[in-house]
Motif scaffolding. Structure first.
Motif, short mmCIF file in Angstrom:
data_model
loop_
_atom_site.label_atom_id
_atom_site.label_comp_id
_atom_site.label_asym_id
_atom_site.label_seq_id
_atom_site.Cartn_x
_atom_site.Cartn_y
_atom_site.Cartn_z
N HIS A 1 -23.34 13.08 4.26
CA HIS A 1 -24.60 13.64 4.75
C HIS A 1 -25.57 13.73 3.58
O HIS A 1 -25.19 13.47 2.44
N LYS A 2 -26.77 14.12 3.85
CA LYS A 2 -27.81 14.13 2.82
C LYS A 2 -27.42 14.98 1.60
O LYS A 2 -27.60 14.56 0.46
N GLU A 3 -26.87 16.17 1.82
CA GLU A 3 -26.57 17.07 0.71
C GLU A 3 -25.08 17.29 0.46
O GLU A 3 -24.70 17.72 -0.63
N ARG A 4 -24.23 17.04 1.44
CA ARG A 4 -22.80 17.32 1.32
C ARG A 4 -21.97 16.12 1.78
O ARG A 4 -22.44 15.30 2.57
N ILE A 5 -20.74 16.06 1.30
CA ILE A 5 -19.78 15.04 1.73
C ILE A 5 -18.51 15.77 2.15
O ILE A 5 -17.93 16.52 1.36
N SER A 6 -18.07 15.54 3.38
CA SER A 6 -16.80 16.08 3.86
C SER A 6 -15.70 15.09 3.47
O SER A 6 -15.88 13.88 3.59
N VAL A 7 -14.56 15.62 3.02
CA VAL A 7 -13.49 14.78 2.49
C VAL A 7 -12.18 15.05 3.23
O VAL A 7 -11.80 16.21 3.43
N ALA A 8 -11.50 13.98 3.64
CA ALA A 8 -10.17 14.07 4.23
C ALA A 8 -9.25 13.12 3.46
O ALA A 8 -9.69 12.09 2.94
N VAL A 9 -7.96 13.48 3.38
CA VAL A 9 -7.01 12.69 2.59
C VAL A 9 -5.77 12.38 3.44
O VAL A 9 -5.26 13.25 4.14
N ALA A 10 -5.31 11.14 3.35
CA ALA A 10 -4.07 10.72 4.00
C ALA A 10 -3.23 9.97 2.97
O ALA A 10 -3.73 9.11 2.25
N GLU A 11 -1.97 10.32 2.90
CA GLU A 11 -1.04 9.65 1.99
C GLU A 11 -0.35 8.50 2.71
O GLU A 11 0.01 8.64 3.88
N SER A 12 -0.14 7.40 2.02
CA SER A 12 0.64 6.32 2.61
C SER A 12 2.06 6.82 2.81
O SER A 12 2.56 7.66 2.06
N GLY A 13 2.70 6.35 3.86
CA GLY A 13 4.07 6.76 4.13
C GLY A 13 4.18 8.05 4.92
O GLY A 13 5.27 8.51 5.21
N ARG A 14 3.07 8.66 5.29
CA ARG A 14 3.08 9.89 6.10
C ARG A 14 2.30 9.63 7.38
O ARG A 14 1.13 9.94 7.46
N MET B 1 0.82 -1.20 0.00
CA MET B 1 0.00 0.00 0.00
C MET B 1 0.86 1.26 0.00
O MET B 1 0.42 2.31 0.42
N GLU B 2 2.06 1.14 -0.48
CA GLU B 2 2.99 2.26 -0.46
C GLU B 2 2.52 3.42 -1.34
O GLU B 2 2.77 4.57 -1.03
N ASN B 3 1.86 3.13 -2.42
CA ASN B 3 1.40 4.18 -3.33
C ASN B 3 -0.11 4.36 -3.24
O ASN B 3 -0.79 4.51 -4.24
N THR B 4 -0.61 4.38 -2.02
CA THR B 4 -2.04 4.50 -1.81
C THR B 4 -2.38 5.85 -1.21
O THR B 4 -1.69 6.34 -0.32
N ARG B 5 -3.43 6.44 -1.70
CA ARG B 5 -3.98 7.67 -1.13
C ARG B 5 -5.32 7.28 -0.50
O ARG B 5 -6.21 6.79 -1.17
N PHE B 6 -5.42 7.48 0.81
CA PHE B 6 -6.62 7.10 1.55
C PHE B 6 -7.57 8.29 1.61
O PHE B 6 -7.18 9.39 2.02
N ILE B 7 -8.82 8.07 1.22
CA ILE B 7 -9.82 9.12 1.17
C ILE B 7 -10.92 8.78 2.19
O ILE B 7 -11.59 7.76 2.06
N GLY B 8 -11.09 9.64 3.17
CA GLY B 8 -12.15 9.47 4.17
C GLY B 8 -13.34 10.34 3.82
O GLY B 8 -13.17 11.51 3.49
N LEU B 9 -14.52 9.77 3.86
CA LEU B 9 -15.74 10.49 3.50
C LEU B 9 -16.73 10.47 4.67
O LEU B 9 -17.01 9.42 5.23
N ASP B 10 -17.23 11.65 5.01
CA ASP B 10 -18.29 11.78 6.01
C ASP B 10 -19.52 12.23 5.23
O ASP B 10 -19.62 13.39 4.82
#
Length: 60
Positions: free
Chosen positions: A12-25, A1-10
């Motif tokens: 909701h009905k009308e919107r999606i909050s997005v967070a990003v984590a890079e592998s190796g950090r 998973m060294e070249n993986t970008r992890f995307i977290g999604l929260d």
């Protein structure tokens, strides 16, 4: 998973909050913002975050 970008999604009905984590950090998670909760916005998000040789891994 060294070249993986992890995307977290929260999701909701009308919107999606997005967070990003890079592998190796260890512990580095960045808030990316909000997008609309519709297929077009999700597609654009994938285009913006995708890079050749990078795997996108989504969780919600």
């Amino acid at each position: 998973m060294e070249n993986t970008r992890f995307i977290g999604l929260d999701i909701h009905k009308e919107r999606i909050s997005v967070a990003v984590a890079e592998s190796g950090r260890p512990g580095a998670v960045e808030y990316h913002g909000e997008i609309g909760n519709d297929p077009g916005a999700i597609s654009k998000l994938c285009e913006r975050l995708g890079r050749p040789g990078k795997t996108l891994a989504f969780c919600y």
